[in-house]
Design an enzyme around this catalytic site. Sequence first.
Site, mmCIF file in Angstrom:
data_model
loop_
_atom_site.group_PDB
_atom_site.id
_atom_site.type_symbol
_atom_site.label_atom_id
_atom_site.label_comp_id
_atom_site.label_asym_id
_atom_site.label_seq_id
_atom_site.Cartn_x
_atom_site.Cartn_y
_atom_site.Cartn_z
ATOM 1 N N ASP A 233 69.718 -53.463 -107.986
ATOM 2 C CA ASP A 233 70.728 -54.472 -108.833
ATOM 3 C C ASP A 233 70.631 -53.834 -109.634
ATOM 4 O OD1 ASP A 233 70.216 -57.188 -107.418
ATOM 5 O OD2 ASP A 233 68.661 -57.875 -109.017
ATOM 6 N N ASP A 391 72.747 -68.267 -105.039
ATOM 7 C CA ASP A 391 71.559 -68.293 -105.758
ATOM 8 C C ASP A 391 70.449 -69.663 -106.476
ATOM 9 O OD1 ASP A 391 71.567 -65.307 -107.014
ATOM 10 O OD2 ASP A 391 73.669 -66.030 -108.530
#
Length: 519
Positions: A233, A391
């Site tokens: 990330d 998500d």
Amino acid sequence: MSKPVLFVTLLDYGAGNVRSVRNAIRHLGFDIKDVQSPEDILNANRLIFPGVGAFAAAMDVLNKTGMAEALCAYIENDRPFLGICLGLQLLFESSEENGPVNGLGLIPGGVGRFDSSNGFRVPHIGWNALQVYKDSDILDDIGNHHVYFVHSYRAMPSNDNKEWVSSTCNYGDKFIASIRRGNVHAVQFHPEKSGDVGLSVLRRFLYPKSHVTKKPTQGKASTLAKRVIACLDVRTNDKGDLVVTKGDQYDVREHTKENEVRNLGKPVELAGQYYKDGADEVSFLNITGFRDFPLGDLPMLKVLRYTSENVFVPLTVGGGIRDFTDANGRYYSSLEVASEYFRSGADKISIGSDAVYAAEEYLKTGVKTGKSSLEQISRVYGNQAVVVSIDPRRVYINSPNDVEFKAIRVTNPGPKGEEYAWYQCTVNGGREGRPIGAYELAKAVEELGAGEILLNCIDCDGQGKGYDLDLIKLISDAVSIPVIASSGAGAVEHFSEVFRKTNASASLAAGIFHRKEVI
Ligand code: 1PR
């Protein structure tokens, strides 16, 4: 004394990204001469043809430019040739892909689509083993190693083409993994994305005489291996540097007075380290891409460029892929954004928020407009190049009838003893819940052209307590494209457990690798 410059000719007809092939060739000490005209093919000493895009479009370009004829003459004269992926398929008589369409017709037989009706996920994405039939020189170092495939169409072995076939691979049925006749080679897999063993294939093609000792090839067919993906990330920290970060349930800030973004290192270095450590793929997620304009994010494009020079496994990049109008009123389509990512070295792009909006719209109208980012990018680059990143957040309920979305009985009841849950999709990095479930989203995006699903879970992210098996089972049973399980890996057993108990094709992890708990 300076070394003589070694050249290989590359046939890149401009239909897509061959950056990884270029990087691998340069890594092996060769320079590249690009084919500009049919004569360049006829004059080549050594020709590599990495076919990209769709069969019909490729044949169209080859025919219109006169390169089809030159290629046939070059190959019929037994000149050194290596075709890759579509570069193998085009040698056959025809393909079913948007067809039938005629190919170069050098090898008897046709190219057809994998049959997904028998439960095999299409595209065939991942690491698979070869059954080597004959001495093919370039495959001599492969042995029982797996190589990386990504394709929906394949050529089948038959009596008519058996003198060409040097290896096959099993995926539902037995298809041609490589061909060899004299100096002419072609492979369905991607040597430039198959790590060290893939580089050895290219090296043996580029330096044929330097390998006098031959190792026995004894590859035997096995099944598609489960992949392990290292995820980075990335985001810009408060000082303006692009850093690798990692959250707990998507919160990436340190819980200190300064509240700074957690900084785990430099993206290019960490990606290179994970490649060396044996990751099957590497993913970059630009987690604040939803609020920045990716084409303005030059550091991210640079990260991709540098990483792809030394990382020879598939690279995925996500974050901020959507249509965008900049401050000057200039409009950029999501396809332009994705194209820039591909040009910079990505093999796949991943779409989060924008896929949620596209799925909501599709479920509301029942119409595929062809205009969503998902549809546009998969049409041009193929489904296998488009990942949808979901998500979801778990929402406990008492009964499946409490919501209009698919709910399941959960293994561990909720805080108030709730026995059911649905998984609510979010956008903008988990900041906003949307009226759509992970199950509905997954099915919709499969129809819209996604080739793979990256299934995160906000509740499990960074917790190290294992994957959300209920969620992963739900989604991997619902779609026929590969599902990547993500969020929660904290021990080696979590990887084996998710593969044993669900139909996930790959598992992705971040924290466990950053903490160097598993290599
Ligand atoms: O919406 O198209 O701009 O894409 C944004 C992308 O960034 C999405 O793929 C979204 O998942 C990701 N993202 C946004 N915010 C965060 C955050 O953490 N605040 N990261 C974020 C998502 C989740 C995983 C993570 C696994 C494994 N990260 O990819 O790496 O949960 O972690 P673990 O092994 O440590 O548990 P768009």
